[in-house]
Design a protein around this motif. Structure first.
Motif, PDB file in Angstrom:
ATOM      1  N   THR A  51       0.818  -1.228   0.000  1.00 16.54           N
ATOM      2  CA  THR A  51       0.000   0.000   0.000  1.00 16.54           C
ATOM      3  C   THR A  51       0.853   1.281   0.000  1.00 16.54           C
ATOM      4  O   THR A  51       2.013   1.265   0.416  1.00 16.54           O
ATOM      5  CB  THR A  51      -0.944   0.013   1.225  1.00 16.54           C
ATOM      6  OG1 THR A  51      -0.179  -0.153   2.409  1.00 16.54           O
ATOM      7  CG2 THR A  51      -1.986  -1.080   1.133  1.00 16.54           C
TER       8      THR A  51
ATOM      9  N   ASP B 217      11.195  -0.783   1.196  1.00 14.53           N
ATOM     10  CA  ASP B 217      10.664  -1.173  -0.114  1.00 14.53           C
ATOM     11  C   ASP B 217      11.046  -2.597  -0.531  1.00 14.53           C
ATOM     12  O   ASP B 217      10.277  -3.271  -1.221  1.00 14.53           O
ATOM     13  CB  ASP B 217      11.190  -0.211  -1.192  1.00 14.53           C
ATOM     14  CG  ASP B 217      10.617   1.185  -1.032  1.00 14.53           C
ATOM     15  OD1 ASP B 217       9.673   1.346  -0.231  1.00 14.53           O
ATOM     16  OD2 ASP B 217      11.114   2.103  -1.707  1.00 14.53           O
TER      17      ASP B 217
ATOM     18  N   SER C  70       2.711   3.875  -7.158  1.00 15.93           N
ATOM     19  CA  SER C  70       3.118   4.587  -8.380  1.00 15.93           C
ATOM     20  C   SER C  70       3.197   3.635  -9.576  1.00 15.93           C
ATOM     21  O   SER C  70       3.331   2.421  -9.419  1.00 15.93           O
ATOM     22  CB  SER C  70       4.481   5.233  -8.151  1.00 15.93           C
ATOM     23  OG  SER C  70       5.434   4.216  -7.923  1.00 15.93           O
TER      24      SER C  70
ATOM     25  N   MET D 134      -2.576   2.168  -9.984  1.00 12.65           N
ATOM     26  CA  MET D 134      -1.379   2.996 -10.050  1.00 12.65           C
ATOM     27  C   MET D 134      -1.703   4.476 -10.225  1.00 12.65           C
ATOM     28  O   MET D 134      -2.797   4.908  -9.929  1.00 12.65           O
ATOM     29  CB  MET D 134      -0.491   2.452 -11.154  1.00 12.65           C
ATOM     30  CG  MET D 134       0.086   1.090 -10.767  1.00 12.65           C
ATOM     31  SD  MET D 134       0.025  -0.124 -12.054  1.00 12.65           S
ATOM     32  CE  MET D 134       1.416   0.316 -13.055  1.00 12.65           C
TER      33      MET D 134
ATOM     34  N   GLU E 174       2.094  13.547 -13.201  1.00 17.12           N
ATOM     35  CA  GLU E 174       1.222  13.539 -12.025  1.00 17.12           C
ATOM     36  C   GLU E 174       1.888  14.358 -10.913  1.00 17.12           C
ATOM     37  O   GLU E 174       2.960  13.987 -10.433  1.00 17.12           O
ATOM     38  CB  GLU E 174       1.007  12.094 -11.553  1.00 17.12           C
ATOM     39  CG  GLU E 174       0.069  12.006 -10.374  1.00 17.12           C
ATOM     40  CD  GLU E 174       0.010  10.610  -9.755  1.00 17.12           C
ATOM     41  OE1 GLU E 174       1.030   9.918  -9.703  1.00 17.12           O
ATOM     42  OE2 GLU E 174      -1.083  10.245  -9.302  1.00 17.12           O
TER      43      GLU E 174
HETATM   44  P1  NAD Z   1       5.228   3.910  -4.349  1.00 15.80           P
HETATM   45  O1  NAD Z   1       5.049   3.125  -5.585  1.00 15.80           O
HETATM   46  O2  NAD Z   1       6.501   4.624  -4.129  1.00 15.80           O
HETATM   47  O3  NAD Z   1       5.048   2.954  -3.057  1.00 15.80           O
HETATM   48  C1  NAD Z   1       3.912   2.168  -2.876  1.00 15.80           C
HETATM   49  C2  NAD Z   1       4.294   0.915  -2.110  1.00 15.80           C
HETATM   50  O4  NAD Z   1       5.149   0.105  -2.901  1.00 15.80           O
HETATM   51  C3  NAD Z   1       5.032   1.167  -0.794  1.00 15.80           C
HETATM   52  O5  NAD Z   1       4.534   0.288   0.180  1.00 15.80           O
HETATM   53  C4  NAD Z   1       6.465   0.826  -1.158  1.00 15.80           C
HETATM   54  O6  NAD Z   1       7.230   0.409  -0.042  1.00 15.80           O
HETATM   55  C5  NAD Z   1       6.270  -0.317  -2.131  1.00 15.80           C
HETATM   56  N1  NAD Z   1       7.393  -0.572  -3.021  1.00 15.80           N
HETATM   57  C6  NAD Z   1       8.391   0.263  -3.388  1.00 15.80           C
HETATM   58  N2  NAD Z   1       9.236  -0.342  -4.261  1.00 15.80           N
HETATM   59  C7  NAD Z   1       8.737  -1.588  -4.456  1.00 15.80           C
HETATM   60  C8  NAD Z   1       9.128  -2.679  -5.291  1.00 15.80           C
HETATM   61  N3  NAD Z   1      10.202  -2.634  -6.091  1.00 15.80           N
HETATM   62  N4  NAD Z   1       8.371  -3.802  -5.284  1.00 15.80           N
HETATM   63  C9  NAD Z   1       7.259  -3.869  -4.519  1.00 15.80           C
HETATM   64  N5  NAD Z   1       6.844  -2.871  -3.702  1.00 15.80           N
HETATM   65  C10 NAD Z   1       7.584  -1.738  -3.687  1.00 15.80           C
HETATM   66  O7  NAD Z   1       3.979   4.890  -4.284  1.00 15.80           O
HETATM   67  P2  NAD Z   1       3.661   6.031  -3.201  1.00 15.80           P
HETATM   68  O8  NAD Z   1       4.607   7.159  -3.434  1.00 15.80           O
HETATM   69  O9  NAD Z   1       3.567   5.432  -1.845  1.00 15.80           O
HETATM   70  O10 NAD Z   1       2.180   6.476  -3.612  1.00 15.80           O
HETATM   71  C11 NAD Z   1       1.919   7.486  -4.523  1.00 15.80           C
HETATM   72  C12 NAD Z   1       1.455   6.912  -5.846  1.00 15.80           C
HETATM   73  O11 NAD Z   1       0.381   6.005  -5.635  1.00 15.80           O
HETATM   74  C13 NAD Z   1       0.894   7.956  -6.785  1.00 15.80           C
HETATM   75  O12 NAD Z   1       1.400   7.744  -8.086  1.00 15.80           O
HETATM   76  C14 NAD Z   1      -0.607   7.708  -6.800  1.00 15.80           C
HETATM   77  O13 NAD Z   1      -1.271   8.101  -7.953  1.00 15.80           O
HETATM   78  C15 NAD Z   1      -0.645   6.244  -6.585  1.00 15.80           C
HETATM   79  N6  NAD Z   1      -1.943   5.839  -6.014  1.00 15.80           N
HETATM   80  C16 NAD Z   1      -2.816   5.173  -6.809  1.00 15.80           C
HETATM   81  C17 NAD Z   1      -4.066   4.816  -6.345  1.00 15.80           C
HETATM   82  C18 NAD Z   1      -5.049   4.079  -7.208  1.00 15.80           C
HETATM   83  O14 NAD Z   1      -6.009   3.542  -6.696  1.00 15.80           O
HETATM   84  N7  NAD Z   1      -4.849   4.026  -8.513  1.00 15.80           N
HETATM   85  C19 NAD Z   1      -4.419   5.134  -5.031  1.00 15.80           C
HETATM   86  C20 NAD Z   1      -3.504   5.808  -4.229  1.00 15.80           C
HETATM   87  C21 NAD Z   1      -2.248   6.143  -4.743  1.00 15.80           C
END
Ligand code: NAD
Length: 469
Positions: free
Chosen positions: A144, A202, A222, A244, A375
């Protein structure tokens, strides 16, 4: 200051190392989060896999009751969870803030509890009977982000357990505490091992994505991370639901009365300070109403109190973390250099700690500017003038993302026609981002894979088996 632990097999499991979680409004330490190792992940997979055997054998009614008990537990602890969300995430208690987030979590949990996937009879005649069964997958890994730590956890956990799976959730390192508390509460009403929480960095997410005993990853975050997960998960053919990033466009038609739409425009863009996946992130306005929309939206913006989320008056809070804050500053500075006209905000005036950035509206940009193309995920909205509706639709669709979109008009039929031409998973008319638990939600193009919510979302936590007799 509290030190939190992992939740594995219904027990709190302390770790040797921890991470500070800081309040983005005050920079004060909210708590110490556990830092799980890969050995902790193995422990969690072991107990979740073991718990799956009995959990998947329960009747649908028993699991529905258990999900109802989870909803009740969250409701009973709503204020405690809301306070914790505000302290670690920054959003205000009030408005569409943390109390609203927890209320949403309860509503989604109850709705999901009431869904079911009974056997479907596809054929029953002299040629034979054909039944379609929906079977749980096994251990589900949930990963998440930091913007809605409790609500998104519920979106992942509830459909997974409702259909008979067990779960390991890994919250964002920025906001792990409210998720840990949520899982602790869930464990008060579920058998041990059904829902586990491993907080940490991560690399745990990457390890979950490749783990052979984890059968599905449900991820919100993301685009870049979602793409990595898809690659890593290929080897074990995991089921995937990936929600995403979005860069949602709104198109305002010439027939609007600006004063009637500004409030919905504002909250469509600035819910949670713009840190919402399906927020309005680019607004295309017909030239005949462009100036008036700009003026009215700027006036409305000036009336919204921004401050520490723990203050009851605040309706918007800070940006959650420095990385995101720096990105927003960079995008706005670049937009100014490209000729963007700042209507309101655009400069950090506030002194003191906290990642506060003023709500900012910028006109006179178009596609090709980074603030329009990327974004921003923060409290900034570019307002783009258009002359011809087809041109506006082309500009709106000219983006790799396709999460949500909106059309603003007094002519609902015309608006629906425009909506059908937008390349995205959800389109709202005269509002933006209003998701609900009975309607599937997901992204097209690079914004996602699969959907959440409703029956379509629930089915993603199952495999189909067809029995011919
Ligand atoms: P992020 O991708 O940096 O992190 C999300 C999660 O992924 C974290 O728990 C992180 O620890 C984990 N992670 C990081 N690297 C990883 C890897 N290599 N493998 C597996 N997991 C890994 O995103 P963020 O900065 O926490 O959130 C912001 C982004 O989320 C924005 O782009 C937003 O648009 C998106 N978002 C999308 C929705 C949706 O429903 N589409 C909802 C909320 C947020």
């Amino acid at each position: 200051m509290k030190t939190y632990s992992l939740i594995i097999g219904g027990k709190t499991v302390p770790t040797y190392t921890h991470m500070e979680v800081r309040n983005p409004a005050s920079a004060g330490v909210v708590g110490m989060a556990p830092k799980a190792t890969l050995e902790h992940l193995e422990q969690a997979v072991f107990v979740a896999d073991e718990a799956y055997e009995k959990w998947s054998e329960l009747s649908s009614v028993q699991r529905a009751e258990a999900c109802m008990a989870v909803a009740q537990k969250i409701e009973d602890h709503a204020e405690e969870l809301a306070q914790l969300i505000t302290r670690e995430q920054g959003k205000p208690l009030n408005g569409n803030g943390s109390r609203w987030e927890v209320g949403g979590a309860v509503a989604w949990a109850r709705h999901t509890a009431n869904l079911d996937t009974p056997i479907e009879v596809l054929q029953d005649n002299s040629d034979g009977r054909v039944e379609l069964l929906r079977k749980p997958l096994g251990v589900v890994g949930s990963i998440t982000p930091w913007n809605y730590p409790v609500l998104i956890a519920v979106w992942h956990i509830l459909p997974a357990i409702r259909t008979g799976n067990t779960v390991i959730i890994k919250p964002s390192p920025f906001t792990p505490l409210s998720t840990i508390r949520l899982v602790e509460l869930i464990n008060e009403v579920l058998p041990p091992g059904v829902v586990n929480c491993i907080a940490g960095e991560d690399h745990l997410g990457a390890a979950m994505s490749s783990h052979p005993l984890i059968r599905k990853i449900v991820f919100t975050g993301s685009c870049a991370t979602g793409q990595k997960i898809m690659k890593t998960a290929a080897e074990t053919m995991k089921r995937l639901t990936l929600e995403m990033g979005g860069n949602d466009a709104g198109i305002v038609l010439p027939d609007v009365k600006p004063e009637q739409i500004v409030e919905n425009l504002f909250w469509g863009a600035f819910l949670n300070g713009g840190q919402t996946c399906a927020a309005l992130k680019r607004l295309y306005v017909h030239e005949s109403v462009h100036e008036e929309v700009c003026v009215k939206l700027a006036e409305f913006t000036k009336r919204i109190p921004v401050g520490d989320g723990l203050l009851e008056d605040s309706l918007l809070g800070p940006i959650q973390n420095k990385r995101q804050f720096d990105k927003v500053v960079d995008l706005v500075e670049q937009a100014k250099l490209e000729g963007g006209r700042v209507l309101v905000g655009g400069e950090i005036k506030r002194k003191g700690p906290g990642f506060f950035y003023p709500v900012t509206l910028i006109a006179d940009l178009t596609n090709g500017s980074r603030l329009v193309d990327e974004e921003q995920f923060g409290p900034v909205l570019p307002i783009i003038r258009y002359r011809d509706l087809d041109e506006a639709i082309t500009l709106a669709n000219d983006n790799p993302n396709g999460l949500g979109g909106s059309v603003w008009s007094r002519d609902l039929r015309r608006a629906a026609e425009v909506a059908s031409k937008m390349e995205c998973g959800s389109v709202w008319i005269n509002k933006h981002g209003a998701i609900q638990p009975n309607a599937p939600f997901g992204g097209t193009k690079t914004s996602g894979y699969g959907v959440e919510f409703g029956m379509e979302g629930l089915k993603e936590f199952t495999d189909i088996q067809v029995i011919f007799s």
